[in-house]
Every structure is written in structure tokens, then in C-alpha cells.
Design an enzyme around this catalytic site. Structure first.
Site, PDB file in Angstrom:
ATOM      1  N   LYS A 217       0.868  -1.172  -0.112  1.00  0.00           N
ATOM      2  CA  LYS A 217      -0.068  -0.099   0.066  1.00  0.00           C
ATOM      3  C   LYS A 217       0.876   1.209  -0.111  1.00  0.00           C
ATOM      4  O   LYS A 217       0.405   2.393  -0.548  1.00  0.00           O
ATOM      5  CB  LYS A 217      -0.886  -0.120   1.346  1.00  0.00           C
ATOM      6  CG  LYS A 217      -1.904  -1.191   1.233  1.00  0.00           C
ATOM      7  CD  LYS A 217      -2.694  -1.086   2.452  1.00  0.00           C
ATOM      8  CE  LYS A 217      -3.621  -2.471   2.368  1.00  0.00           C
ATOM      9  NZ  LYS A 217      -4.211  -2.855   3.577  1.00  0.00           N
ATOM     10  N   ARG A 218       1.967   1.212   0.505  1.00  0.00           N
ATOM     11  CA  ARG A 218       2.813   2.331   0.713  1.00  0.00           C
ATOM     12  C   ARG A 218       3.404   2.914  -0.552  1.00  0.00           C
ATOM     13  O   ARG A 218       3.645   3.864  -1.086  1.00  0.00           O
ATOM     14  CB  ARG A 218       3.959   2.062   1.810  1.00  0.00           C
ATOM     15  CG  ARG A 218       3.861   2.901   3.057  1.00  0.00           C
ATOM     16  CD  ARG A 218       4.652   2.427   4.108  1.00  0.00           C
ATOM     17  NE  ARG A 218       4.187   0.953   4.504  1.00  0.00           N
ATOM     18  CZ  ARG A 218       4.696   0.173   4.930  1.00  0.00           C
ATOM     19  NH1 ARG A 218       6.314   0.222   5.132  1.00  0.00           N
ATOM     20  NH2 ARG A 218       4.569  -1.227   5.307  1.00  0.00           N
TER      21      ARG A 218
END
Ligand code: GLU
Length: 457
Positions: A217-218
């Protein structure tokens, strides 16, 4: 009476935007159910109140609708929200935890944290479950710890509510991400403790980036919404996501939702990680773009490009001009992934950048010669009815004129292109002229005059 029909479910936790991996899980559940003439159920797993995000449920439902993955049962936006929201079903989980307590298969934990209910995991033997992709999964019970089922506030933990609901909603196939494999022993033992028949399981392979690391997600772009915003077609995204871990075993790559329903089978789901290859997404997007022939006013990629250009060019941006340039942009980008990076190459259309006279010089040609070549081209362009020609015809005409006059192409066309674009690399002079001829012919001549002035200085 038990239903014999296939029933699958998508069970997201409303903790944020729907990610690519989540959409894939939803899609595979949907496809399998529909392929089997079964039902697809949506269940919102919102028992982890700490991670709950306001608006996330609405957003999940909306995204599924946008991709036409309509559930046969489950919450919808109109009924705000109706069945299958776990936080509305707390009584059910309590009832089942009481059953386990009564049968001595669970116990109250007396600790500072409060009266949580823990499950007594068996510590001997093996537990097993059937995975339709991986085969039989077996777990050694002696490694297991007793997990919490109900927290002291009466909320079930996800693993418990999930099993109760899959059972009570008569789910026949649980299709979920590989990351849930680690909780599989708890699921297996819970079914056994209740004496319930286990559903069939499918653990979908991880989605990896091009370095074969788990898509994180980062790393940014994992929210489906982001890709839509960038201008990817939903048809293309769905098509691409379907191929993340499912191999149709033909050379065909373009599938609409109906085709996918027809073709999908769990036997063709892979075990090994699926690479998220943006080049492939761009390719699939181009194919869908051709297939759907979307009119410009509905083209989100075009709208996105206009937005970016307006931001950068302010007053200088002209939409009618950009409509004429758009086919050139499409030819030069791979897709939405490099649109932003490539757009600056087209700024020159809206405002000629400053450039030095030297840039007009082709190899060792003299300044005078370059100037007279430009003058010759200017005269020819002036007498031609430019609006009649497309870029290809212009090229033929101009090259014929140069040949007639014995002028080399490099020494004429290089300065012509630089005069029009002010830059070293750009679309061909014919493409540029064809655009301006449709838009504002005087722009061609004022740019040529500017170049001729530079060479006269
Ligand atoms: N609520 C879980 C999640 O969103 C569901 C997983 C599942 O059982 O499919 O990750």
C-alpha cells in the site's frame, strides 16, 4: 434444507479504499459463482472498530457497482445498508460463543483486559482443509495457541465472525487472498468444534510488483480508484485484474465481464505469485480504448490530460487545439501510466518555448542556406491550401517541392520542425502544420517568421 447451489462471498473490512487485491478477490468470487449459476454475497466485516473508516462501506459498495459486480445478497446503497453488516449481527456471534462455552470448547479469560472469550484449540493431531488450488492443507495442532473469539466489549474478532457467517450464510466456496493461510488452522478447528461441514477454500496467489515484492500500500498506487482517476478504463482494469492469478490457457488476452463469466474456472487459478505489470495494463487499456470507441467528451484519459495541461499551462491551454493534438499524444504514450511524463513534450503547441538560433542549424549547413530554405518553405506553405492536407499528404507535397528545387530534406525539414516546435525532439513538422492548419494557420507563419528573424540577427 441445505442449498446445493454454489454460494461465494466477498467479505471486505471497511478500513479504506478498495485495493487491487480486494477487487481481484471480489471478482474471482463473483466469476466463480456466476459461472456455476450460483450466488455472490457481499458481507461487510466491520467488527474491528479501531480500524473502521467512515464512508468506507459506501465506497466499497459503490466500487463494486461501478465494476458491475452486483451481489445477489448483501448491503446496497439504497437500503442503507441492510443485511450482512457484521456489527449488526453481534447477537449471533454471542449465541455461538455461548454454545462453545457450554460445551467446554471455549473459556472466559479473567485478566486485566476484561472478560474475553478464548477458543480452546486442540493441541494434538492435525487439522485439515481442502484448498481447490493447493490441494489438502494440513496443520499440526501442537503449534496452536488459543485465539480470542469475543473481546470484552462483546465484539467478535474477525476470524470468529467470519466462520459463523460463512456457515450461516451457507457459503460453499471461500475464495480469499493467500495472506489468510496463516489463520487457516483456526478456521479448520472452529468448523470441527461446531461439527459443521467445511466449505471449499481457495487461497489466491499474492500480487507482486515487478521486483517480485508484495504489492504494498505504501508503494502508492494500489487503490482501484487511483487507476480510474489516472484514466484507465474500468473494462481494462477488470480484464487486467482477472489475469492476476488466473490463466485462461489460450493466447487470448481481452475479456469482457461476460466472457470472463463464461471462461472462468478455479482449475486455472495459479499458486505462484501474480506480477502486476503496468505495461500489460497499458496494453490492455489501449485494446479496450480501440474496442469501445469512446467519444472524446466521455474519454477520461483525455479529460485527465486536459486537467494536467490546464494546471501547467493556465491561460495558454486551449481545448479545441488539444483535441487536434490528442491523436499524436495517443501515438506517443504507452497509456495512462506515462501520460503525465509525456505531456510536456506537447506544451510547445500552446506556447512556443524560447530557443537559440543554433538549434535551427542542420549539421554544417550555413545560416544563410537554412534561412533561404525556411523562406522557400514559407512561400510554398503560403500559397498552398493547407487545410486540405493531412500530415501524410503534406509530407509528400513538401518533399516533392524540395526535390524539385534540389534542396536536401535534412537542411530544410530540421529547421522547419525547430521553428514550429522550438525544441530538439517533437512530432514531425507535417503533423504540427496539419494541426495548426485546422486550428489557426497564422501560427505557422508567425513561428516561421520568428525563426527567420533569429537567423537574420
Ligand atoms: N474481512 C477480511 C478482509 O477484508 C475478509 C477476508 C476473507 O475472509 O475473505 O480482509
Amino acid at each position: 434444507m441445505k442449498r446445493s447451489m454454489v454460494r461465494t462471498r466477498f467479505a471486505p473490512s471497511p478500513t479504506g479504499l478498495l485495493h487491487v487485491g480486494g477487487l481481484r478477490t471480489a471478482l474471482f468470487n463473483f466469476l466463480f459463482a456466476k459461472n456455476q449459476g450460483g450466488q455472490f454475497i457481499l458481507r461487510i466485516e466491520d467488527t474491528d472498530q479501531k480500524r473502521f473508516l467512515e464512508g468506507a462501506t459506501e465506497n466499497l459498495i459503490k466500487t463494486l457497482q461501478d465494476f458491475r459486480l452486483f451481489p445477489d445478497e448483501g448491503p446496497d446503497l439504497n437500503s442503507k445498508f441492510g443485511p450482512y453488516i457484521q456489527s449488526e449481527r453481534l447477537g449471533i456471534y454471542k449465541k455461538y460463543s455461548e454454545q462453545l462455552l457450554a460445551e467446554d470448547k471455549a473459556y472466559y479469560e479473567e485478566s486485566e483486559a476484561g472478560r474475553a472469550v478464548r477458543f480452546k484449540m486442540k493441541k494434538t493431531g492435525v487439522s485439515q482443509m481442502e484448498d481447490l488450488v493447493r490441494g489438502e492443507l494440513r496443520f499440526n495442532n501442537d503449534l496452536q495457541k488459543d485465539p480470542i473469539l469475543l473481546k470484552s466489549d462483546g465484539f467478535p474478532v474477525y476470524n470468529f465472525a467470519n466462520v459463523i457467517d460463512d456457515y450461516s450464510m451457507e457459503i460453499t466456496h471461500v475464495i480469499r487472498g493467500e495472506e489468510f493461510l496463516s489463520s487457516a488452522p483456526i478456521y479448520a478447528q472452529l468448523y470441527e468444534a461446531f461439527g459443521w461441514q467445511k466449505p471449499k477454500f481457495v487461497h489466491l496467489p499474492l500480487i507482486l510488483d515487478r521486483e517480485r515484492k508484495k504489492l504494498s500500500k505504501r508503494a502508492g498506487d494500489v487503490a482501484v480508484e487511483q487507476y480510474v482517476k489516472k484514466g484507465y478504463l474500468k473494462e481494462a482494469l477488470l480484464n487486467f485484474i482477472a489475469l492476476l492469478g488466473w490463466n485462461p490457457k489460450t493466447t487470448r488476452e481481452i475479456f469482457g465481464l461476460e466472457d470472463l463469466i463464461e471462461e472462468f474456472s478455479l482449475e486455472k487459478v495459479n499458486k505462484s505469485g501474480a506480477i502486476f505489470d503496468i505495461t500489460k495494463l497499458d496494453f490492455i487499456n489501449r485494446e479496450w480504448q480501440k474496442k469501445l470507441q469512446i467519444p472524446l467528451q466521455d474519454d477520461r484519459l483525455f479529460a485527465r490530460a486536459c486537467e494536467l495541461l490546464k494546471e501547467r499551462l493556465g491561460e495558454n491551454f486551449s481545448r479545441p487545439l488539444f483535441e487536434l493534438i490528442w491523436p499524436q499524444v495517443l501515438e506517443r504514450i504507452a497509456g495512462p501510466s506515462d501520460l503525465e511524463e509525456k505531456l510536456p513534450e506537447f506544451y510547445f503547441y500552446f506556447a512556443l518555448p524560447g530557443y537559440s538560433a543554433d538549434l535551427l542549424i542542420w549539421k554544417n549547413t550555413s545560416k544563410e542556406k537554412i534561412k533561404s530554405n525556411l523562406q522557400l518553405l514559407r512561400d510554398w506553405l503560403q500559397q498552398a491550401s493547407l487545410a486540405k492536407y493531412d500530415a501524410k499528404r503534406l509530407e509528400e507535397k513538401i518533399k516533392a517541392t524540395l526535390a524539385e528545387r534540389g534542396v536536401g530534406t535534412g537542411e530544410a525539414l530540421w529547421p522547419l520542425r525547430v521553428s514550429l516546435s522550438g525544441q530538439k525532439n517533437s512530432p514531425s513538422p507535417f503533423e504540427i502544420i496539419a494541426v495548426f492548419a485546422q486550428f489557426e494557420e497564422t501560427e505557422i507563419f508567425s513561428r516561421l517568421d520568428r525563426a527567420i528573424d533569429k537567423l537574420s540577427a
